[in-house]
Scaffold this active site. Structure first.
Site, mmCIF file in Angstrom:
data_model
loop_
_atom_site.group_PDB
_atom_site.id
_atom_site.type_symbol
_atom_site.label_atom_id
_atom_site.label_comp_id
_atom_site.label_asym_id
_atom_site.label_seq_id
_atom_site.Cartn_x
_atom_site.Cartn_y
_atom_site.Cartn_z
ATOM 1 N N CYS A 111 1.216 -1.249 0.010
ATOM 2 C CA CYS A 111 -0.367 -0.363 0.018
ATOM 3 C C CYS A 111 0.730 1.272 0.128
ATOM 4 O O CYS A 111 1.259 1.504 1.171
ATOM 5 C CB CYS A 111 -1.205 0.075 1.003
ATOM 6 S SG CYS A 111 -2.156 1.523 0.871
ATOM 7 N N CYS A 114 -0.355 4.728 2.582
ATOM 8 C CA CYS A 114 -0.660 4.562 4.149
ATOM 9 C C CYS A 114 -0.207 3.185 4.487
ATOM 10 O O CYS A 114 1.073 2.520 4.008
ATOM 11 C CB CYS A 114 -2.719 4.315 4.251
ATOM 12 S SG CYS A 114 -3.312 3.885 3.663
ATOM 13 N N SER A 115 -1.398 2.171 4.847
ATOM 14 C CA SER A 115 -1.131 0.716 5.148
ATOM 15 C C SER A 115 -2.089 -0.035 4.968
ATOM 16 O O SER A 115 -2.607 -1.039 6.175
ATOM 17 C CB SER A 115 -0.840 0.707 6.532
ATOM 18 O OG SER A 115 -1.265 1.466 7.392
ATOM 19 N N CYS A 116 -2.893 0.568 4.076
ATOM 20 C CA CYS A 116 -4.583 -0.856 3.893
ATOM 21 C C CYS A 116 -4.493 -1.875 4.128
ATOM 22 O O CYS A 116 -3.209 -2.484 3.271
ATOM 23 C CB CYS A 116 -4.585 0.285 2.278
ATOM 24 S SG CYS A 116 -5.345 2.277 2.562
#
Length: 203
Positions: A111, A114-116
């Protein structure tokens, strides 16, 4: 990045807390002190994602895909519906896409914004998945990143990088290990790793 990966996975409790961990703890303490958060509720949330919706759910999805051709077809056609058949629902996993590793193609999930991450099937994201080096280099130099995780691919294997978003999350279906043909789904699920379902490892 690889150093972060190894520390996170292999030195539980031996390394001093990271700056981020210390900040989170300080924020949690402040919220509890002001009566805004119940520490028991926080513990219950962490317990839920670490032990009830962790990578073992994804491993069961993969094991069923390996052993049930019809489920595999449904999973590749509409991962959200197929995963829901097994009861793995929830936030951060509403819109899923399954991608399958083959002898010719290896898939890697990142991702970049961000950090999906698909919480219902993989639990909480590992520290390295959220790190800036992984998020930037996985797209620019996926083979180099894979090598740092110990995954060396032949030059004729195509690497496909999938960028998760707030709308779509990805699950890698690893190649089924050779010699596993006689195993039941429970035994197959035990062979599946979180990193294999992100694509940083091969089984």
């Amino acid at each position: 990045m690889a150093h972060d990966h190894h520390d996170h996975d292999h030195h539980h409790g031996q390394e001093p807390p990271s700056d981020m961990a210390l900040r989170v703890k300080a924020l949690e303490s402040l919220l509890v002190e002001k009566g805004l958060v119940d520490p028991a509720a926080l513990d219950a949330i962490v317990e839920h994602y670490e032990h009830k919706v962790g990578p073992r759910n994804g491993a069961r999805v993969v094991a069923k895909a390996w052993s049930d051709p019809e489920f595999r077809r449904r999973l590749l056609d509409d991962a959200s519906d197929a995963i829901a058949e097994l009861g793995y629902l929830g936030r951060q996993g509403e819109h899923m896409v399954a991608v399958e590793n083959t002898p010719e193609v290896h898939n890697l999930v990142v991702c970049t914004l961000c950090s999906c991450y698909p919480w219902p099937v993989l639990g909480l994201p590992p520290t390295w998945y959220k790190s800036s080096p992984y998020r930037s280099r996985a797209v620019i130099d996926p083979r180099g990143v894979l090598a740092e995780f110990g995954t060396e691919l032949p030059e004729d294997v195509e690497v496909r990088v999938w960028d998760s978003t707030a709308e779509v999350r990805y699950l890698v279906i690893p190649q089924r290990p050779a010699g596993s043909e006689g195993l039941d789904e429970e035994a197959l699920a035990a062979m599946v790793t979180r990193d294999g379902m992100i694509g940083t490892a091969r089984l």
